[in-house]
Design a protein around this motif. Structure first.
Motif, PDB file in Angstrom:
ATOM      1  N   MET A  10       0.843  -1.177   0.000  1.00  0.00           N
ATOM      2  CA  MET A  10       0.000   0.000   0.000  1.00  0.00           C
ATOM      3  C   MET A  10       0.890   1.243   0.000  1.00  0.00           C
ATOM      4  SD  MET A  10      -2.951   1.022   2.684  1.00  0.00           S
ATOM      5  CE  MET A  10      -2.589   2.567   3.450  1.00  0.00           C
ATOM      6  N   THR A  11       0.568   2.216  -0.822  1.00  0.00           N
ATOM      7  CA  THR A  11       1.333   3.451  -0.849  1.00  0.00           C
ATOM      8  C   THR A  11       1.028   4.279   0.381  1.00  0.00           C
ATOM      9  OG1 THR A  11      -0.421   4.273  -2.256  1.00  0.00           O
ATOM     10  CG2 THR A  11       1.661   3.794  -3.324  1.00  0.00           C
TER      11      THR A  11
ATOM     12  N   THR B  40      -8.838   3.822  -1.231  1.00  0.00           N
ATOM     13  CA  THR B  40     -10.092   3.259  -0.743  1.00  0.00           C
ATOM     14  C   THR B  40     -10.228   1.863  -1.316  1.00  0.00           C
ATOM     15  OG1 THR B  40     -11.365   4.132  -2.596  1.00  0.00           O
ATOM     16  CG2 THR B  40     -11.239   5.499  -0.632  1.00  0.00           C
ATOM     17  N   TYR B  41     -10.947   1.040  -0.621  1.00  0.00           N
ATOM     18  CA  TYR B  41     -11.232  -0.303  -1.112  1.00  0.00           C
ATOM     19  C   TYR B  41     -12.734  -0.418  -1.260  1.00  0.00           C
ATOM     20  CZ  TYR B  41      -6.391  -1.251  -0.261  1.00  0.00           C
ATOM     21  OH  TYR B  41      -5.026  -1.191  -0.315  1.00  0.00           O
ATOM     22  N   VAL B  42     -13.177  -0.608  -2.483  1.00  0.00           N
ATOM     23  CA  VAL B  42     -14.594  -0.747  -2.774  1.00  0.00           C
ATOM     24  C   VAL B  42     -14.973  -2.188  -2.460  1.00  0.00           C
ATOM     25  CG1 VAL B  42     -16.386  -0.557  -4.535  1.00  0.00           C
ATOM     26  CG2 VAL B  42     -14.404   0.980  -4.596  1.00  0.00           C
ATOM     27  N   VAL B  43     -15.952  -2.336  -1.584  1.00  0.00           N
ATOM     28  CA  VAL B  43     -16.378  -3.656  -1.135  1.00  0.00           C
ATOM     29  C   VAL B  43     -17.575  -4.093  -1.972  1.00  0.00           C
ATOM     30  CG1 VAL B  43     -17.221  -4.998   0.829  1.00  0.00           C
ATOM     31  CG2 VAL B  43     -15.579  -3.121   1.188  1.00  0.00           C
ATOM     32  N   VAL B  44     -17.417  -5.239  -2.618  1.00  0.00           N
ATOM     33  CA  VAL B  44     -18.481  -5.813  -3.436  1.00  0.00           C
ATOM     34  C   VAL B  44     -18.764  -7.202  -2.879  1.00  0.00           C
ATOM     35  CG1 VAL B  44     -19.150  -6.518  -5.774  1.00  0.00           C
ATOM     36  CG2 VAL B  44     -17.632  -4.551  -5.451  1.00  0.00           C
ATOM     37  N   ALA B  45     -20.036  -7.532  -2.691  1.00  0.00           N
ATOM     38  CA  ALA B  45     -20.415  -8.826  -2.113  1.00  0.00           C
ATOM     39  C   ALA B  45     -19.790  -9.979  -2.889  1.00  0.00           C
ATOM     40  CB  ALA B  45     -21.934  -8.967  -2.097  1.00  0.00           C
ATOM     41  N   ASP B  46     -19.227 -10.924  -2.144  1.00  0.00           N
ATOM     42  CA  ASP B  46     -18.652 -12.144  -2.689  1.00  0.00           C
ATOM     43  C   ASP B  46     -17.505 -11.909  -3.674  1.00  0.00           C
ATOM     44  OD1 ASP B  46     -20.512 -13.664  -1.211  1.00  0.00           O
ATOM     45  OD2 ASP B  46     -22.006 -13.419  -2.802  1.00  0.00           O
ATOM     46  N   GLU B  47     -16.868 -10.757  -3.609  1.00  0.00           N
ATOM     47  CA  GLU B  47     -15.723 -10.438  -4.467  1.00  0.00           C
ATOM     48  C   GLU B  47     -14.621  -9.851  -3.594  1.00  0.00           C
ATOM     49  OE1 GLU B  47     -15.444 -10.814  -7.830  1.00  0.00           O
ATOM     50  OE2 GLU B  47     -17.456 -11.680  -7.970  1.00  0.00           O
ATOM     51  N   PRO B  48     -13.371  -9.974  -4.026  1.00  0.00           N
ATOM     52  CA  PRO B  48     -12.320  -9.287  -3.266  1.00  0.00           C
ATOM     53  C   PRO B  48     -12.468  -7.772  -3.415  1.00  0.00           C
ATOM     54  CG  PRO B  48     -11.386 -10.659  -5.038  1.00  0.00           C
ATOM     55  CD  PRO B  48     -12.883 -10.763  -5.119  1.00  0.00           C
ATOM     56  N   PRO B  49     -12.101  -7.005  -2.402  1.00  0.00           N
ATOM     57  CA  PRO B  49     -12.197  -5.541  -2.513  1.00  0.00           C
ATOM     58  C   PRO B  49     -11.338  -5.023  -3.664  1.00  0.00           C
ATOM     59  CG  PRO B  49     -11.747  -6.207  -0.253  1.00  0.00           C
ATOM     60  CD  PRO B  49     -11.604  -7.433  -1.104  1.00  0.00           C
ATOM     61  N   VAL B  50     -11.809  -3.965  -4.291  1.00  0.00           N
ATOM     62  CA  VAL B  50     -11.096  -3.343  -5.408  1.00  0.00           C
ATOM     63  C   VAL B  50     -10.542  -2.005  -4.920  1.00  0.00           C
ATOM     64  CG1 VAL B  50     -11.359  -2.397  -7.740  1.00  0.00           C
ATOM     65  CG2 VAL B  50     -12.663  -4.434  -7.053  1.00  0.00           C
ATOM     66  N   SER B  51      -9.225  -1.788  -5.119  1.00  0.00           N
ATOM     67  CA  SER B  51      -8.636  -0.532  -4.664  1.00  0.00           C
ATOM     68  C   SER B  51      -8.953   0.586  -5.645  1.00  0.00           C
ATOM     69  CB  SER B  51      -7.130  -0.671  -4.476  1.00  0.00           C
ATOM     70  OG  SER B  51      -6.500  -0.874  -5.715  1.00  0.00           O
ATOM     71  N   LEU B  52      -9.115   1.767  -5.100  1.00  0.00           N
ATOM     72  CA  LEU B  52      -9.452   2.948  -5.887  1.00  0.00           C
ATOM     73  C   LEU B  52      -8.754   4.144  -5.251  1.00  0.00           C
ATOM     74  CD1 LEU B  52     -11.381   4.113  -8.154  1.00  0.00           C
ATOM     75  CD2 LEU B  52     -13.046   4.457  -6.333  1.00  0.00           C
TER      76      LEU B  52
ATOM     77  N   VAL C 271     -16.052  18.119   4.830  1.00  0.00           N
ATOM     78  CA  VAL C 271     -14.921  17.459   4.186  1.00  0.00           C
ATOM     79  C   VAL C 271     -15.409  16.950   2.834  1.00  0.00           C
ATOM     80  CG1 VAL C 271     -13.761  16.773   6.321  1.00  0.00           C
ATOM     81  CG2 VAL C 271     -15.378  15.204   5.257  1.00  0.00           C
ATOM     82  N   CYS C 272     -14.466  16.716   1.937  1.00  0.00           N
ATOM     83  CA  CYS C 272     -14.800  16.183   0.622  1.00  0.00           C
ATOM     84  C   CYS C 272     -14.021  14.898   0.417  1.00  0.00           C
ATOM     85  CB  CYS C 272     -14.432  17.199  -0.467  1.00  0.00           C
ATOM     86  SG  CYS C 272     -14.730  16.594  -2.143  1.00  0.00           S
ATOM     87  N   LEU C 273     -14.706  13.866  -0.025  1.00  0.00           N
ATOM     88  CA  LEU C 273     -14.080  12.615  -0.420  1.00  0.00           C
ATOM     89  C   LEU C 273     -14.183  12.544  -1.932  1.00  0.00           C
ATOM     90  CD1 LEU C 273     -12.843   9.811   0.061  1.00  0.00           C
ATOM     91  CD2 LEU C 273     -15.170   8.953   0.454  1.00  0.00           C
ATOM     92  N   SER C 274     -13.043  12.625  -2.605  1.00  0.00           N
ATOM     93  CA  SER C 274     -12.993  12.588  -4.058  1.00  0.00           C
ATOM     94  C   SER C 274     -12.480  11.220  -4.477  1.00  0.00           C
ATOM     95  CB  SER C 274     -12.058  13.699  -4.564  1.00  0.00           C
ATOM     96  OG  SER C 274     -12.002  13.697  -5.962  1.00  0.00           O
ATOM     97  N   LEU C 275     -13.297  10.489  -5.221  1.00  0.00           N
ATOM     98  CA  LEU C 275     -12.965   9.124  -5.627  1.00  0.00           C
ATOM     99  C   LEU C 275     -12.565   9.085  -7.094  1.00  0.00           C
ATOM    100  CD1 LEU C 275     -16.091   7.518  -4.003  1.00  0.00           C
ATOM    101  CD2 LEU C 275     -13.767   7.368  -3.132  1.00  0.00           C
ATOM    102  N   GLY C 276     -11.518   8.336  -7.402  1.00  0.00           N
ATOM    103  CA  GLY C 276     -11.076   8.189  -8.782  1.00  0.00           C
ATOM    104  C   GLY C 276      -9.915   9.108  -9.079  1.00  0.00           C
ATOM    105  N   VAL C 277      -9.480   9.065 -10.332  1.00  0.00           N
ATOM    106  CA  VAL C 277      -8.372   9.910 -10.760  1.00  0.00           C
ATOM    107  C   VAL C 277      -8.842  10.857 -11.838  1.00  0.00           C
ATOM    108  CG1 VAL C 277      -6.539   8.292 -10.140  1.00  0.00           C
ATOM    109  CG2 VAL C 277      -7.621   8.123 -12.368  1.00  0.00           C
ATOM    110  N   THR C 278      -8.147  11.958 -11.987  1.00  0.00           N
ATOM    111  CA  THR C 278      -8.575  13.007 -12.902  1.00  0.00           C
ATOM    112  C   THR C 278      -8.748  12.524 -14.339  1.00  0.00           C
ATOM    113  OG1 THR C 278      -7.403  14.561 -11.512  1.00  0.00           O
ATOM    114  CG2 THR C 278      -8.049  15.354 -13.672  1.00  0.00           C
ATOM    115  N   SER C 279      -7.852  11.662 -14.839  1.00  0.00           N
ATOM    116  CA  SER C 279      -7.928  11.229 -16.240  1.00  0.00           C
ATOM    117  C   SER C 279      -9.199  10.441 -16.546  1.00  0.00           C
ATOM    118  CB  SER C 279      -6.697  10.405 -16.619  1.00  0.00           C
ATOM    119  OG  SER C 279      -6.653   9.233 -15.834  1.00  0.00           O
ATOM    120  N   THR C 280      -9.738   9.750 -15.552  1.00  0.00           N
ATOM    121  CA  THR C 280     -10.957   8.973 -15.776  1.00  0.00           C
ATOM    122  C   THR C 280     -12.181   9.628 -15.156  1.00  0.00           C
ATOM    123  OG1 THR C 280     -10.540   7.637 -13.809  1.00  0.00           O
ATOM    124  CG2 THR C 280      -9.708   6.783 -15.902  1.00  0.00           C
ATOM    125  N   GLY C 281     -11.988  10.768 -14.544  1.00  0.00           N
ATOM    126  CA  GLY C 281     -13.096  11.454 -13.888  1.00  0.00           C
ATOM    127  C   GLY C 281     -13.140  11.112 -12.418  1.00  0.00           C
ATOM    128  N   THR C 282     -13.759  11.973 -11.665  1.00  0.00           N
ATOM    129  CA  THR C 282     -13.872  11.754 -10.230  1.00  0.00           C
ATOM    130  C   THR C 282     -15.326  11.868  -9.796  1.00  0.00           C
ATOM    131  OG1 THR C 282     -13.520  14.088  -9.743  1.00  0.00           O
ATOM    132  CG2 THR C 282     -11.565  12.684  -9.738  1.00  0.00           C
TER     133      THR C 282
END
Length: 146
Positions: free
Chosen positions: A1-2, A19-31, A45-56
């Motif tokens: 982890m960075t 962040t780790y997106v939790v999906v039922a019956d799947e391993p968490p996906v990092s974002l 506070v603001c929680l900004s998800l994703g990266v600028t190139s793909t949108g947030t």
């Protein structure tokens, strides 16, 4: 982890997190995500998800909700925050709800604590009202009603 990167310019804090997106019956996906705070809006506070190139996707909610969620389940409606427990011992869980659906995110507790400490150095909890520019708020309200 960075390692999380954080910066503060005296009025703002930006803290990069994973962040780790939790999906039922799947391993968490990092974002990649960023927690942000600006003393000009001292309650939020603001929680900004994703990266600028793909949108947030940005969620703005109460700083006190994030802080309270470190100790006990907090929130109602669109944002719920739950503290670490046996299922996710080292992370704070944030549940985001919208008309489109629900997202369940885990963020390392250490990252959330570090971010909140930096925000507390800018604006001590309980003193937020002293940091609001009421003249600006009134001007924006009057401009919006014209």
């Amino acid at each position: 982890m960075t390692q999380p990167f954080s910066s503060a310019d005296g009025t703002r804090v930006a803290h990069e997190v994973v962040t780790y997106v939790v999906v039922a019956d799947e391993p968490p996906v990092s974002l990649p995500a960023e927690l942000r705070y600006d003393s000009a809006d001292p309650y939020a506070v603001c929680l900004s998800l994703g990266v600028t190139s793909t949108g947030t996707v940005e969620w703005v909610f109460a700083r006190s909700l994030l802080s309270e969620g470190l100790r006990r389940p907090a929130g109602a409606g669109d944002v719920l925050v739950t503290p670490p427990h046996h299922c996710h011992r080292h992370s704070v869980r944030i549940v985001l709800r919208s008309r489109v659906g629900i997202a369940v995110l885990d963020i390392a507790t250490t990252s959330v604590v570090a971010f909140l400490k930096k925000t507390d150095m800018l604006v001590r909890p309980g003193t937020e009202g002293l940091h609001i520019d009421l003249d600006r708020v009134v001007a924006e309200l009057v401009a919006g009603s014209e």
